[in-house]
Design a protein around this motif. Structure first.
Motif, PDB file in Angstrom:
ATOM      1  N   VAL A 217      -6.096   2.644  15.754  1.00  0.00           N
ATOM      2  CA  VAL A 217      -5.729   2.393  14.254  1.00  0.00           C
ATOM      3  C   VAL A 217      -6.109   3.624  13.782  1.00  0.00           C
ATOM      4  CG1 VAL A 217      -6.342   1.157  12.481  1.00  0.00           C
ATOM      5  CG2 VAL A 217      -6.323  -0.311  14.629  1.00  0.00           C
ATOM      6  N   VAL A 218      -5.030   4.418  12.982  1.00  0.00           N
ATOM      7  CA  VAL A 218      -5.604   5.457  12.105  1.00  0.00           C
ATOM      8  C   VAL A 218      -5.504   4.944  10.780  1.00  0.00           C
ATOM      9  CG1 VAL A 218      -4.512   7.590  11.409  1.00  0.00           C
ATOM     10  CG2 VAL A 218      -4.133   6.798  13.644  1.00  0.00           C
ATOM     11  N   ARG A 219      -6.625   5.217  10.053  1.00  0.00           N
ATOM     12  CA  ARG A 219      -6.837   4.970   8.633  1.00  0.00           C
ATOM     13  C   ARG A 219      -6.862   5.957   7.825  1.00  0.00           C
ATOM     14  NH1 ARG A 219     -10.658   2.060  12.265  1.00  0.00           N
ATOM     15  NH2 ARG A 219     -10.294  -0.074  12.219  1.00  0.00           N
ATOM     16  N   GLY A 220      -6.376   5.636   6.428  1.00  0.00           N
ATOM     17  CA  GLY A 220      -6.514   6.520   5.449  1.00  0.00           C
ATOM     18  C   GLY A 220      -6.681   5.875   3.970  1.00  0.00           C
ATOM     19  N   HIS A 224       0.329   5.496  -4.325  1.00  0.00           N
ATOM     20  CA  HIS A 224       1.606   5.456  -4.682  1.00  0.00           C
ATOM     21  C   HIS A 224       2.170   6.574  -4.037  1.00  0.00           C
ATOM     22  CE1 HIS A 224       5.131   5.287  -7.356  1.00  0.00           C
ATOM     23  NE2 HIS A 224       4.600   4.325  -7.990  1.00  0.00           N
ATOM     24  N   GLY A 225       3.474   6.378  -3.589  1.00  0.00           N
ATOM     25  CA  GLY A 225       4.088   7.538  -2.928  1.00  0.00           C
ATOM     26  C   GLY A 225       4.456   8.522  -3.890  1.00  0.00           C
ATOM     27  N   ALA A 226       4.301   8.449  -5.192  1.00  0.00           N
ATOM     28  CA  ALA A 226       4.670   9.661  -5.979  1.00  0.00           C
ATOM     29  C   ALA A 226       3.177  10.753  -6.465  1.00  0.00           C
ATOM     30  CB  ALA A 226       5.065   9.175  -7.375  1.00  0.00           C
ATOM     31  N   ASP A 233      -3.034   9.915   3.689  1.00  0.00           N
ATOM     32  CA  ASP A 233      -1.877   9.195   3.996  1.00  0.00           C
ATOM     33  C   ASP A 233      -1.979   9.230   5.535  1.00  0.00           C
ATOM     34  OD1 ASP A 233       0.864   8.629   4.955  1.00  0.00           O
ATOM     35  OD2 ASP A 233       1.829   9.915   3.581  1.00  0.00           O
ATOM     36  N   PRO A 234      -2.139   8.032   6.110  1.00  0.00           N
ATOM     37  CA  PRO A 234      -2.424   7.558   7.491  1.00  0.00           C
ATOM     38  C   PRO A 234      -0.937   7.749   8.399  1.00  0.00           C
ATOM     39  CG  PRO A 234      -2.128   5.622   6.374  1.00  0.00           C
ATOM     40  CD  PRO A 234      -2.120   6.595   5.296  1.00  0.00           C
ATOM     41  N   ILE A 235       0.150   7.756   7.584  1.00  0.00           N
ATOM     42  CA  ILE A 235       1.518   8.124   8.311  1.00  0.00           C
ATOM     43  C   ILE A 235       1.439   9.398   8.802  1.00  0.00           C
ATOM     44  CG2 ILE A 235       3.984   8.224   8.030  1.00  0.00           C
ATOM     45  CD1 ILE A 235       3.711   5.399   6.484  1.00  0.00           C
ATOM     46  N   GLY A 268       3.341   1.082  10.353  1.00  0.00           N
ATOM     47  CA  GLY A 268       2.501   1.310   9.207  1.00  0.00           C
ATOM     48  C   GLY A 268       3.206   1.184   7.884  1.00  0.00           C
ATOM     49  N   GLY A 269       2.959   0.599   6.973  1.00  0.00           N
ATOM     50  CA  GLY A 269       3.608   0.725   5.558  1.00  0.00           C
ATOM     51  C   GLY A 269       4.393  -0.752   5.508  1.00  0.00           C
ATOM     52  N   THR A 270       4.917  -0.767   3.953  1.00  0.00           N
ATOM     53  CA  THR A 270       5.641  -1.630   3.776  1.00  0.00           C
ATOM     54  C   THR A 270       6.820  -1.838   2.899  1.00  0.00           C
ATOM     55  OG1 THR A 270       3.961  -2.323   1.823  1.00  0.00           O
ATOM     56  CG2 THR A 270       3.632  -3.575   3.850  1.00  0.00           C
ATOM     57  N   ARG A 271       6.709  -0.610   2.064  1.00  0.00           N
ATOM     58  CA  ARG A 271       7.897  -0.224   1.394  1.00  0.00           C
ATOM     59  C   ARG A 271       7.922   1.397   1.366  1.00  0.00           C
ATOM     60  NH1 ARG A 271       8.370  -3.187  -4.311  1.00  0.00           N
ATOM     61  NH2 ARG A 271      10.462  -1.846  -4.174  1.00  0.00           N
ATOM     62  N   HIS A 272       9.169   1.678   0.615  1.00  0.00           N
ATOM     63  CA  HIS A 272       9.611   3.297   0.515  1.00  0.00           C
ATOM     64  C   HIS A 272       8.451   4.120  -0.061  1.00  0.00           C
ATOM     65  CE1 HIS A 272      13.246   1.101   1.045  1.00  0.00           C
ATOM     66  NE2 HIS A 272      13.801   1.827   1.496  1.00  0.00           N
ATOM     67  N   ASN A 273       7.913   3.585  -1.145  1.00  0.00           N
ATOM     68  CA  ASN A 273       7.143   4.109  -2.275  1.00  0.00           C
ATOM     69  C   ASN A 273       5.559   3.913  -2.178  1.00  0.00           C
ATOM     70  OD1 ASN A 273       7.098   1.628  -3.392  1.00  0.00           O
ATOM     71  ND2 ASN A 273       7.720   2.521  -5.193  1.00  0.00           N
ATOM     72  N   ILE A 274       5.113   3.313  -0.919  1.00  0.00           N
ATOM     73  CA  ILE A 274       3.690   2.826  -0.942  1.00  0.00           C
ATOM     74  C   ILE A 274       3.152   3.517   0.220  1.00  0.00           C
ATOM     75  CG2 ILE A 274       2.110   0.954  -0.528  1.00  0.00           C
ATOM     76  CD1 ILE A 274       4.214  -0.843  -1.872  1.00  0.00           C
ATOM     77  N   ILE A 275       2.127   4.574  -0.087  1.00  0.00           N
ATOM     78  CA  ILE A 275       1.256   5.008   1.183  1.00  0.00           C
ATOM     79  C   ILE A 275       0.323   3.918   1.462  1.00  0.00           C
ATOM     80  CG2 ILE A 275      -0.297   6.710   1.646  1.00  0.00           C
ATOM     81  CD1 ILE A 275       1.339   8.688  -0.317  1.00  0.00           C
ATOM     82  N   PRO A 276       0.315   3.492   2.992  1.00  0.00           N
ATOM     83  CA  PRO A 276      -0.532   2.323   3.162  1.00  0.00           C
ATOM     84  C   PRO A 276      -1.950   2.768   3.635  1.00  0.00           C
ATOM     85  CG  PRO A 276       0.747   3.311   5.343  1.00  0.00           C
ATOM     86  CD  PRO A 276       1.305   4.122   3.931  1.00  0.00           C
ATOM     87  N   ASP A 277      -2.651   1.733   3.888  1.00  0.00           N
ATOM     88  CA  ASP A 277      -4.044   2.119   4.282  1.00  0.00           C
ATOM     89  C   ASP A 277      -4.358   2.555   5.832  1.00  0.00           C
ATOM     90  OD1 ASP A 277      -5.468   1.847   1.759  1.00  0.00           O
ATOM     91  OD2 ASP A 277      -5.213  -0.255   2.038  1.00  0.00           O
ATOM     92  N   GLU A 278      -3.414   2.022   6.392  1.00  0.00           N
ATOM     93  CA  GLU A 278      -3.635   2.263   8.073  1.00  0.00           C
ATOM     94  C   GLU A 278      -2.295   2.215   8.702  1.00  0.00           C
ATOM     95  OE1 GLU A 278      -6.129  -0.880   9.208  1.00  0.00           O
ATOM     96  OE2 GLU A 278      -4.608  -2.057   9.941  1.00  0.00           O
ATOM     97  N   VAL A 279      -2.117   2.700  10.155  1.00  0.00           N
ATOM     98  CA  VAL A 279      -0.935   2.803  11.086  1.00  0.00           C
ATOM     99  C   VAL A 279      -1.777   2.544  12.121  1.00  0.00           C
ATOM    100  CG1 VAL A 279       0.897   4.075  12.097  1.00  0.00           C
ATOM    101  CG2 VAL A 279       0.087   4.426   9.504  1.00  0.00           C
ATOM    102  N   ARG A 280      -1.114   1.420  12.860  1.00  0.00           N
ATOM    103  CA  ARG A 280      -1.205   1.061  14.131  1.00  0.00           C
ATOM    104  C   ARG A 280      -0.302   1.644  15.241  1.00  0.00           C
ATOM    105  NH1 ARG A 280      -5.026  -3.128  14.269  1.00  0.00           N
ATOM    106  NH2 ARG A 280      -6.013  -3.794  12.321  1.00  0.00           N
TER     107      ARG A 280
END
Length: 430
Positions: A217-220, A224-226, A233-235, A268-280
């Motif tokens: 689990v990589v955490r961040g 907002h993507g903008a 950014d965990p991605i 990781g992530g749910t939408r184009h313009n959202i930076i998520p909290d984590e990537v698995r």
């Protein structure tokens, strides 16, 4: 006739018969192919082999074996006793894979099952466990019909959850070597997708790699993507980690030591313009030695932690999900059995093959010093192998939706090889 001469005569008879000239094979092969096709058409996923286990238990019980079901949850143990002598264990796995079959065969699987997440998935015997089970039953039938040729105890194993790397461990922890006779030798065969029917492949020493599955689990810090400057950014971190992990093999492991790091899943992530909290991420690492595995694991942890520190990210986690030891073919056992295989199928059909980074939990049967030997069984007609080589295309591999072994010659060779190995390890009946 001396005992030595008698033993030599029996070996000669067995060799002739196993090459396909024995009427026993001609009288049994159709029934065994029918069994294979039924097993192929009704596959079950790991830890769900309820009906498959019942079928194997029923086949062994019908031969007079002492059968114990539900060993390690769904494992089957069948014991054939025939006087005094060593104990030989013969193992087959029983589980199938979440693969949608695309062979077009008339007996192709149309089965479905539910995965660990409760989702409906197609199921197929894409790794030859149906061939393995059929050879196990065929070996048992041959041994029962030829009790004058061997003396001792044969333990026949139907093992669940090989694909999940858990079945052997579960059976051993449930007392396989304490509740039942401890084997002097353990044997198994495994289909090969690139070896012609009629042939057996063997190797002495390391044969299949140990495998360890990891969850990372990589955490961040999401946002907002903008406005990436307001986030961590965990991605991006996960992407850097995927690339950096390959340098463990290329720069930390000796070039003469095989090692593999594979990232099989990244989410990781749910939408184009959202930076998520984590990537698995889900990884597999493979090696033939424990110290090399430990170097891979420590390298992954160090890189994950260093990236987090360098980018001011929360600490990551690296968790071992499951794993299994390498499969090591005991050299002394291989040396003892190989001459019997040569007599059984002909020296030209016995091939010395290379190790593979594929993994198997059969290696666990070598617990407490039990000698082990797994050999490979050719399953593809020679003409088909030649056709693919001429076209410069790879044959459908194991785990492929197109993997289609040729049943009759594969089963015949598998039984001939396995029975010759068992009889080599057991004295003739006196």
């Amino acid at each position: 006739m001396t005992r030595t001469l008698l033993a030599s005569c029996l070996l000669a008879i067995i060799a002739v018969e196993a090459r396909g000239q024995d009427p026993w094979f001609d009288g049994k092969i159709d029934g065994l192919v029918t069994l294979y096709r039924d097993l192929h058409a009704h596959p079950e996923l790991s830890y769900q082999e309820v009906e498959t286990a019942k079928r194997i238990a029923g086949e062994l019980s019908g031969l007079g074996a002492e059968v114990t079901p539900n060993v390690g949850k769904l494992g089957v143990v069948g014991i054939l006793k025939n006087g005094n002598g060593p104990v030989v264990l013969v193992r087959s796995d029983m589980d199938a894979l979440p693969v949608a079959e695309a062979t077009g065969l008339p007996y192709a699987s149309k089965a479905t099952g539910k995965n660990d997440a409760g989702q409906a998935v197609p199921v197929m015997h894409a790794c030859g466990h149906d061939i393995h089970m059929t050879c196990l039953v065929g070996t048992a039938r041959w041994l029962v019909d030829h009790k004058d040729r061997w003396s001792g105890t044969v333990i026949l194993i139907g093992q669940p959850a090989e694909e999940a790397i858990g079945g052997a461990k579960a059976m051993l922890e449930d007392g396989l070597y304490t509740r039942f006779p401890r084997p002097d030798f353990a044997l198994a065969l495994h289909v090969a997708h690139d070896l012609e029917t009629g042939k057996i492949g063997y190797i002495s020493g390391p044969a299949m790699a140990g495998s360890t599955s990891l969850d990372v689990v990589v955490r961040g810090k999401g946002g907002h993507g903008a406005m990436p400057d307001k986030t961590v950014d965990p991605i991006v971190l996960a992407s850097l980690l995927v690339l950096d992990m390959q340098t463990i093999v290329s720069r930390e492991i000796s070039p003469i030591q095989p090692a593999v790091v594979t990232v099989g899943s990244i989410h990781g992530g749910t939408r184009h313009n959202i930076i998520p909290d984590e990537v698995r991420l889900q990884l597999t690492i493979r090696a033939f030695r424990d110290d090399i595995r430990d170097l891979l694991l420590s390298g992954i942890r160090r890189r994950a932690e260093a990236l987090a520190q360098g980018h001011k990210a929360p600490a990551p986690s690296v968790t071992v999900a499951y794993g299994t030891a390498p499969t090591i073919n005991t050299p002394d056992l291989v040396s003892k059995v190989v001459p019997a295989l040569k007599r059984a199928i002909g020296e030209a059909n016995l091939v010395n093959v290379d190790p593979t980074m594929g993994a198997e939990d059969f290696g666990l049967y070598g617990r407490d010093g039990v000698p082990t030997f797994m050999f490979r069984l050719g399953t593809i007609p020679a003409a088909r192998v030649a056709e693919f080589k001429a076209s410069d295309k790879p044959l459908p591999s194991l785990h492929s939706a197109l993997f289609a072994p040729d049943p009759a010659p594969s089963i015949r060779t598998g039984i001939a090889a396995m029975t010759s190995a068992v009889v080599e390890l057991l004295p003739p009946k006196r």
